[in-house]
Design an enzyme around this catalytic site. Structure first.
Site, mmCIF file in Angstrom:
data_model
loop_
_atom_site.group_PDB
_atom_site.id
_atom_site.type_symbol
_atom_site.label_atom_id
_atom_site.label_comp_id
_atom_site.label_asym_id
_atom_site.label_seq_id
_atom_site.Cartn_x
_atom_site.Cartn_y
_atom_site.Cartn_z
ATOM 1 N N GLU A 1 22.311 91.264 -22.035
ATOM 2 C CA GLU A 1 21.714 91.897 -21.886
ATOM 3 C C GLU A 1 22.454 93.020 -20.084
ATOM 4 O OE1 GLU A 1 17.990 91.198 -21.190
ATOM 5 O OE2 GLU A 1 17.272 92.869 -20.146
ATOM 6 N N GLU B 1 17.670 81.684 -21.213
ATOM 7 C CA GLU B 1 18.682 81.990 -20.200
ATOM 8 C C GLU B 1 20.286 81.434 -19.430
ATOM 9 O OE1 GLU B 1 16.237 85.207 -18.253
ATOM 10 O OE2 GLU B 1 15.211 85.719 -19.169
ATOM 11 N N ASP C 1 11.081 82.979 -26.398
ATOM 12 C CA ASP C 1 11.495 82.822 -24.867
ATOM 13 C C ASP C 1 11.200 81.310 -24.419
ATOM 14 O OD1 ASP C 1 13.323 83.476 -24.006
ATOM 15 O OD2 ASP C 1 11.980 86.156 -23.769
ATOM 16 N N LYS D 1 15.322 80.348 -27.189
ATOM 17 C CA LYS D 1 15.875 81.699 -26.721
ATOM 18 C C LYS D 1 15.899 80.530 -24.890
ATOM 19 C CE LYS D 1 16.024 85.984 -24.868
ATOM 20 N NZ LYS D 1 15.903 86.025 -23.799
ATOM 21 N N ASP E 1 9.970 86.936 -23.493
ATOM 22 C CA ASP E 1 8.734 87.096 -22.087
ATOM 23 C C ASP E 1 8.711 88.242 -21.774
ATOM 24 O OD1 ASP E 1 11.108 87.066 -20.984
ATOM 25 O OD2 ASP E 1 10.545 85.610 -19.760
ATOM 26 N N SER E 2 9.406 89.471 -22.019
ATOM 27 C CA SER E 2 9.121 90.266 -21.068
ATOM 28 C C SER E 2 7.608 90.706 -21.800
ATOM 29 C CB SER E 2 9.593 90.890 -22.813
ATOM 30 O OG SER E 2 9.558 90.982 -24.069
HETATM 31 O O1 KIV Z 1 12.264 89.102 -22.820
HETATM 32 C C1 KIV Z 1 12.916 89.538 -23.659
HETATM 33 O O2 KIV Z 1 12.094 90.238 -24.724
HETATM 34 C C2 KIV Z 1 14.081 89.228 -23.849
HETATM 35 C C3 KIV Z 1 14.707 90.645 -24.424
HETATM 36 C C4 KIV Z 1 15.259 91.798 -23.960
HETATM 37 C C5 KIV Z 1 16.817 90.273 -25.102
HETATM 38 O O3 KIV Z 1 14.979 89.008 -23.664
#
Ligand code: KIV
Length: 268
Positions: free
Chosen positions: A182, A115, A83, A113, A44-45
């Site tokens: 992280e 969190e 994510d 993924k 989600d970056s």
């Molecule tokens: O969103 C993302 O790119 C991430 C990574 C930095 C692990 O969660």
């Protein structure tokens, strides 16, 4: 079947280091896959790297579905992990299963993924029981940036470090197949890696992790802003791209592009 499966990733623990990169589009994902990288994260970056937000918080399920589908179309061998965006899994286990299922079913992700620490164990159990592999993510969890008070190194006190070790073990027991660590002190990254039975994938968590993940825009030098110290740039693409755009603009303006060789012959 892909070369990289959840089973093979689990079995790599202690035997083979696992590189992982983010991708948000088909072309980049194809190149990462061709480089033999086993894990591709549609992070989600993308909210920050591609969509221009300051945090990952505004990213929506529809955006994640759109970008995950593009990545999945470019990948033959790597495991594609999507994510789950902010508020797509926090409100209830049912919501989490529905949204994770959409990323697998509609977008073609192999895993999702989420969190959070031990408090996510019930959700991890529910997802994996329903056939959805889960990558965990602890330490600096960007979806909690407001609560954490910024993008800061986590686990610096003994209490916080012990809590992160417990989180890692609880998530592994609940069924995650990998765990992102992280922004932790390197010694803690190594300690968590030693107590966790699944591969840890570090980002700013030191060399002791089982694998590493970087945001592809950061390692390619596509970002202008100062980057965290854990990022190593493997290319400087921003200046090259700016030069290419400027050269093109100049040639169109002065009539040196296009030339005869860039056109087509007429007639039958
Ligand atoms: O969103 C993302 O790119 C991430 C990574 C930095 C692990 O969660």
């Amino acid at each position: 079947m892909k070369i990289w499966t959840v089973t093979r990733i689990r079995q790599a623990k202690g035997k083979q280091k696992l590189p992982c990169l983010t991708a948000y589009d088909c072309t980049t994902a194809r190149m990462i896959d061709e480089a033999g990288i086993p894990l591709i994260l549609v992070g989600d970056s993308l909210g920050m790297t591609v969509l221009g937000y300051d945090t990952t918080l505004p990213v929506t399920m529809e955006q994640m579905l759109h970008h995950t589908a593009a990545v999945a179309r470019g990948v033959k061998n790597a495991l594609v992990i999507a994510d789950m965006p902010f508020l797509s899994y926090q409100t209830s286990i049912e919501t989490g299963i529905t949204n994770a299922g959409r990323l697998i079913k509609e977008a073609g992700a192999d895993a999702v993924k989420i969190e959070g620490g031990a408090f996510r164990a019930d959700l991890v159990r529910a997802l994996t029981a329903n056939g959805i592999p889960v990558m965990g993510h602890i330490g600096l969890t960007p979806q909690s940036v407001r609560e954490l008070g910024g993008f800061k190194v986590q686990g610096r006190t003994q209490t916080a470090a012990a809590k992160l070790c417990q989180d890692a073990v609880a998530l592994a027991e609940a069924g995650v197949f990998t765990l992102v660590l992280e922004c932790l002190p390197s010694s803690l990254g190594a300690e968590i890696t030693a107590v966790t039975p699944v591969p840890t994938i570090g980002i700013g968590a030191g060399p002791g992790c089982d694998g590493q993940v970087l945001v592809s825009h950061d390692m390619l030098g596509l970002q202008d802003q100062p980057l965290p110290r854990f990022v190593k740039r493997y290319a400087e693409l921003a200046p090259q791209m700016r030069d290419a755009f400027a050269a093109y603009a100049k040639e169109v303006a002065d009539g040196t592009f296009p030339r005869a060789e860039h056109g087509y012959e007429g007639g039958a």
